[in-house]
Design a protein around this motif. Structure first.
Motif, PDB file in Angstrom:
ATOM      1  N   ALA A  36       0.807  -1.211   0.000  1.00  0.00           N
ATOM      2  CA  ALA A  36       0.000   0.000   0.000  1.00  0.00           C
ATOM      3  C   ALA A  36       0.846   1.270   0.000  1.00  0.00           C
ATOM      4  CB  ALA A  36      -0.939   0.009   1.200  1.00  0.00           C
ATOM      5  N   GLN A  37       1.993   1.254   0.641  1.00  0.00           N
ATOM      6  CA  GLN A  37       2.862   2.424   0.733  1.00  0.00           C
ATOM      7  C   GLN A  37       2.092   3.647   1.242  1.00  0.00           C
ATOM      8  OE1 GLN A  37       4.805   2.933  -3.055  1.00  0.00           O
ATOM      9  NE2 GLN A  37       5.772   0.926  -2.998  1.00  0.00           N
ATOM     10  N   VAL A  38       1.599   3.537   2.461  1.00  0.00           N
ATOM     11  CA  VAL A  38       0.750   4.591   3.020  1.00  0.00           C
ATOM     12  C   VAL A  38       1.499   5.531   3.955  1.00  0.00           C
ATOM     13  CG1 VAL A  38      -1.349   3.230   2.809  1.00  0.00           C
ATOM     14  CG2 VAL A  38      -0.002   3.083   4.912  1.00  0.00           C
ATOM     15  N   SER A  39       2.790   5.292   4.195  1.00  0.00           N
ATOM     16  CA  SER A  39       3.567   6.155   5.075  1.00  0.00           C
ATOM     17  C   SER A  39       4.916   6.452   4.439  1.00  0.00           C
ATOM     18  CB  SER A  39       3.767   5.510   6.450  1.00  0.00           C
ATOM     19  OG  SER A  39       2.536   5.305   7.101  1.00  0.00           O
ATOM     20  N   GLU A  40       5.508   7.556   4.860  1.00  0.00           N
ATOM     21  CA  GLU A  40       6.804   7.951   4.334  1.00  0.00           C
ATOM     22  C   GLU A  40       7.624   8.639   5.416  1.00  0.00           C
ATOM     23  OE1 GLU A  40       8.640  10.290   0.464  1.00  0.00           O
ATOM     24  OE2 GLU A  40       6.840  11.109   1.415  1.00  0.00           O
ATOM     25  N   PHE A  41       8.914   8.275   5.494  1.00  0.00           N
ATOM     26  CA  PHE A  41       9.889   8.993   6.308  1.00  0.00           C
ATOM     27  C   PHE A  41      10.804   9.774   5.367  1.00  0.00           C
ATOM     28  CE2 PHE A  41       8.899   5.458   9.196  1.00  0.00           C
ATOM     29  CZ  PHE A  41       8.664   6.148  10.368  1.00  0.00           C
ATOM     30  N   ALA A  42      11.146  10.997   5.750  1.00  0.00           N
ATOM     31  CA  ALA A  42      12.054  11.799   4.930  1.00  0.00           C
ATOM     32  C   ALA A  42      12.945  12.641   5.828  1.00  0.00           C
ATOM     33  CB  ALA A  42      11.269  12.700   3.977  1.00  0.00           C
ATOM     34  N   SER A  64      15.588  18.608   9.217  1.00  0.00           N
ATOM     35  CA  SER A  64      14.246  18.248   9.673  1.00  0.00           C
ATOM     36  C   SER A  64      13.989  16.778   9.399  1.00  0.00           C
ATOM     37  CB  SER A  64      13.176  19.116   8.991  1.00  0.00           C
ATOM     38  OG  SER A  64      13.129  18.867   7.601  1.00  0.00           O
ATOM     39  N   PHE A  65      13.214  16.168  10.273  1.00  0.00           N
ATOM     40  CA  PHE A  65      12.775  14.782  10.152  1.00  0.00           C
ATOM     41  C   PHE A  65      11.264  14.804   9.932  1.00  0.00           C
ATOM     42  CE2 PHE A  65      16.489  15.071  12.812  1.00  0.00           C
ATOM     43  CZ  PHE A  65      17.330  14.085  12.307  1.00  0.00           C
ATOM     44  N   ASN A  66      10.816  14.148   8.888  1.00  0.00           N
ATOM     45  CA  ASN A  66       9.432  14.286   8.457  1.00  0.00           C
ATOM     46  C   ASN A  66       8.758  12.927   8.328  1.00  0.00           C
ATOM     47  OD1 ASN A  66       9.792  17.297   7.642  1.00  0.00           O
ATOM     48  ND2 ASN A  66      11.397  16.223   6.514  1.00  0.00           N
ATOM     49  N   VAL A  81      -8.917  13.457  -4.116  1.00  0.00           N
ATOM     50  CA  VAL A  81      -8.213  12.234  -4.492  1.00  0.00           C
ATOM     51  C   VAL A  81      -7.589  11.577  -3.265  1.00  0.00           C
ATOM     52  CG1 VAL A  81      -6.370  11.266  -5.912  1.00  0.00           C
ATOM     53  CG2 VAL A  81      -7.750  13.162  -6.772  1.00  0.00           C
ATOM     54  N   LYS A  82      -6.985  12.407  -2.409  1.00  0.00           N
ATOM     55  CA  LYS A  82      -6.350  11.861  -1.206  1.00  0.00           C
ATOM     56  C   LYS A  82      -6.104  12.972  -0.197  1.00  0.00           C
ATOM     57  CE  LYS A  82      -2.790  10.285  -3.462  1.00  0.00           C
ATOM     58  NZ  LYS A  82      -1.479   9.733  -3.878  1.00  0.00           N
ATOM     59  N   GLN A  83      -5.863  12.552   1.058  1.00  0.00           N
ATOM     60  CA  GLN A  83      -5.427  13.439   2.128  1.00  0.00           C
ATOM     61  C   GLN A  83      -4.196  12.830   2.782  1.00  0.00           C
ATOM     62  OE1 GLN A  83      -8.347  14.524   5.050  1.00  0.00           O
ATOM     63  NE2 GLN A  83      -9.881  15.153   3.540  1.00  0.00           N
ATOM     64  N   ILE A  84      -3.223  13.671   3.076  1.00  0.00           N
ATOM     65  CA  ILE A  84      -1.993  13.208   3.716  1.00  0.00           C
ATOM     66  C   ILE A  84      -1.730  14.055   4.948  1.00  0.00           C
ATOM     67  CG2 ILE A  84       0.512  12.971   3.473  1.00  0.00           C
ATOM     68  CD1 ILE A  84       0.075  12.414   0.512  1.00  0.00           C
ATOM     69  N   TRP A  85      -1.532  13.371   6.070  1.00  0.00           N
ATOM     70  CA  TRP A  85      -1.177  14.046   7.321  1.00  0.00           C
ATOM     71  C   TRP A  85       0.338  14.016   7.480  1.00  0.00           C
ATOM     72  CZ3 TRP A  85      -4.782  16.330  10.512  1.00  0.00           C
ATOM     73  CH2 TRP A  85      -6.121  16.046  10.227  1.00  0.00           C
ATOM     74  N   SER A  86       0.908  15.039   8.090  1.00  0.00           N
ATOM     75  CA  SER A  86       2.358  15.114   8.221  1.00  0.00           C
ATOM     76  C   SER A  86       2.760  15.632   9.600  1.00  0.00           C
ATOM     77  CB  SER A  86       2.956  16.015   7.138  1.00  0.00           C
ATOM     78  OG  SER A  86       2.475  17.334   7.265  1.00  0.00           O
ATOM     79  N   LEU A  87       3.948  15.242  10.018  1.00  0.00           N
ATOM     80  CA  LEU A  87       4.541  15.706  11.271  1.00  0.00           C
ATOM     81  C   LEU A  87       6.028  15.900  11.038  1.00  0.00           C
ATOM     82  CD1 LEU A  87       3.863  16.252  14.286  1.00  0.00           C
ATOM     83  CD2 LEU A  87       4.640  13.923  14.760  1.00  0.00           C
ATOM     84  N   SER A  88       6.551  17.075  11.430  1.00  0.00           N
ATOM     85  CA  SER A  88       7.958  17.397  11.203  1.00  0.00           C
ATOM     86  C   SER A  88       8.591  17.931  12.474  1.00  0.00           C
ATOM     87  CB  SER A  88       8.103  18.451  10.098  1.00  0.00           C
ATOM     88  OG  SER A  88       7.550  18.011   8.882  1.00  0.00           O
ATOM     89  N   ALA A 112      19.026  30.218  17.141  1.00  0.00           N
ATOM     90  CA  ALA A 112      18.634  28.887  16.687  1.00  0.00           C
ATOM     91  C   ALA A 112      17.130  28.760  16.849  1.00  0.00           C
ATOM     92  CB  ALA A 112      19.354  27.805  17.483  1.00  0.00           C
ATOM     93  N   TYR A 113      16.556  27.868  16.074  1.00  0.00           N
ATOM     94  CA  TYR A 113      15.108  27.668  16.087  1.00  0.00           C
ATOM     95  C   TYR A 113      14.825  26.174  16.112  1.00  0.00           C
ATOM     96  CZ  TYR A 113      10.225  27.874  14.474  1.00  0.00           C
ATOM     97  OH  TYR A 113       8.865  27.735  14.372  1.00  0.00           O
ATOM     98  N   LEU A 114      14.160  25.724  17.159  1.00  0.00           N
ATOM     99  CA  LEU A 114      13.752  24.330  17.309  1.00  0.00           C
ATOM    100  C   LEU A 114      12.236  24.282  17.189  1.00  0.00           C
ATOM    101  CD1 LEU A 114      14.550  21.370  18.116  1.00  0.00           C
ATOM    102  CD2 LEU A 114      14.171  22.072  20.507  1.00  0.00           C
ATOM    103  N   TYR A 115      11.709  23.441  16.279  1.00  0.00           N
ATOM    104  CA  TYR A 115      10.277  23.528  15.993  1.00  0.00           C
ATOM    105  C   TYR A 115       9.639  22.169  15.746  1.00  0.00           C
ATOM    106  CZ  TYR A 115      11.548  22.899  11.052  1.00  0.00           C
ATOM    107  OH  TYR A 115      12.043  22.409   9.866  1.00  0.00           O
ATOM    108  N   LEU A 116       8.325  22.156  15.894  1.00  0.00           N
ATOM    109  CA  LEU A 116       7.486  20.990  15.594  1.00  0.00           C
ATOM    110  C   LEU A 116       6.314  21.484  14.754  1.00  0.00           C
ATOM    111  CD1 LEU A 116       6.916  17.934  16.176  1.00  0.00           C
ATOM    112  CD2 LEU A 116       5.462  18.718  18.065  1.00  0.00           C
TER     113      LEU A 116
END
Length: 326
Positions: A36-42, A64-66, A81-88, A112-116
């Motif tokens: 299905a390939q429904v998730s991705e790490f980047a 950044s880690f996504n 067509v689709k919806q994709i949720w993301s967290l970085s 420096a800037y640390l963020y979510l």
């Protein structure tokens, strides 16, 4: 300097190997559906050293880690067509003209800037894309800019870092970001297309409006199945076609506030060194993307006109992103 950039590159490379190793492990874990390939790490790495011009200034390093996940099709509206949720999770470093600036010559704050950031992207049948995100983060000593940069330089014998005594004061920020893109034109052979994009950010960190076109040339997919919008995730059994294309993205920004330059919007004491911003900024991206099966690789160069009301010059840096789909 260049050496610092190389060091950071190898750090990113090591972390990427870890992510790939975990991804392969999870892919063979029985409870997950790899078809299905429904998730991705980047992983994304920004650094001005990628231009090989011996530069270490302004926005000097970012990582950044996504994580992205495809929402169940049953939640979609008819025109979607689709919806994709993301967290970085990310970290950015800013210097003056270099990492050993004297106070009299500082042309940008050290910080420096640390963020979510959490977001949702909606992809429509008419090839329009709506991305909405909320980002929160911290500037100042709590973002660990000084110890991280000094540790890197001490470990590899690079030049002595100074200037962090004048960094911005601690400041929590919260922004809402909205991006909208719409296909404007594509040729019949599907080798060239043109999008129009709008970017808006409002909150305590970045306040701006940006508008500009995006041109892609090469082997390209529709916007709802393209690496450009991180939309190759697919719930079906079939594979998404590979992509390889060059792109050019000019954006004209009108900026109201930038906390990395002006300090905390709500703070009375923002820090010992703050500056005003240039309200108008022109940004250009030139890049190349390759995506096949589970792997996506993107590399681009970023060129920004002058951002700060000081002696600071225009700025440029490179970026590398590597993604792996589960």
């Amino acid at each position: 300097m260049f050496g610092a950039g190389v060091m950071r590159f190898f750090t990113v490379n090591q972390m990427f190997k870890l992510v790939i190793g975990l991804s392969v492990f999870f892919c063979f874990f029985p409870s997950l559906n790899c078809e299905a390939q429904v998730s991705e790490f980047a992983i994304n790495s920004d650094n001005d050293a990628y231009l090989f011009i011996n530069q270490d200034q302004y926005y000097t390093n970012g990582i950044s880690f996504n994580y992205r996940h495809l929402r169940n099709d049953r939640a979609l509206k008819r025109n979607q067509v689709k919806q994709i949720w993301s967290l970085s999770l990310g970290h950015k470093l800013y210097n003056a003209y270099n990492g050993f600036s004297e106070v009299a010559l500082m042309d940008r704050p050290f910080t420096a800037y640390l963020y979510l950031r959490g977001g949702q992207s909606r992809f429509y049948k008419n090839e329009s894309v709506l991305n909405m995100a909320v980002e929160t983060g911290l500037y100042g000593k709590g973002a660990f800019g000084e110890p991280l940069q000094k540790a890197f330089h001490n470990l590899f014998g690079f030049y002595h870092i100074s200037g962090w005594d004048y960094q911005l004061n601690n400041n929590f920020v919260l922004d809402v970001k909205v991006n909208y893109h719409r296909l404007f034109w594509r040729n019949k052979k599907r080798t060239v297309d043109l999008q129009i994009g709008t970017k808006i950010s409002a909150g305590l960190n970045q306040n701006y409006v940006g508008v500009g076109p995006i041109i892609r040339m090469g082997k390209i997919n529709p916007l709802y199945r393209s690496a450009y919008h991180s939309s190759r995730l697919n719930a079906g059994a079939g594979k998404v076609e590979k992509e390889r294309y060059f792109y050019y993205k000019p954006v004209l920004f009108y900026r109201v506030y930038d906390a990395s330059i002006q300090g905390g919007m709500l703070l009375h004491d923002k820090g010992p060194m703050v500056f005003d911003i240039k309200p108008w900024m022109f940004s250009q991206q030139v890049g190349f993307t390759y995506a096949k099966n589970r792997i996506t690789i993107d590399a681009h160069l970023q060129f920004n006109t002058k951002e700060v009301e000081s002696d600071a010059t225009a700025h440029q840096y490179g970026a590398i992103t590597v993604g792996y789909m589960l």
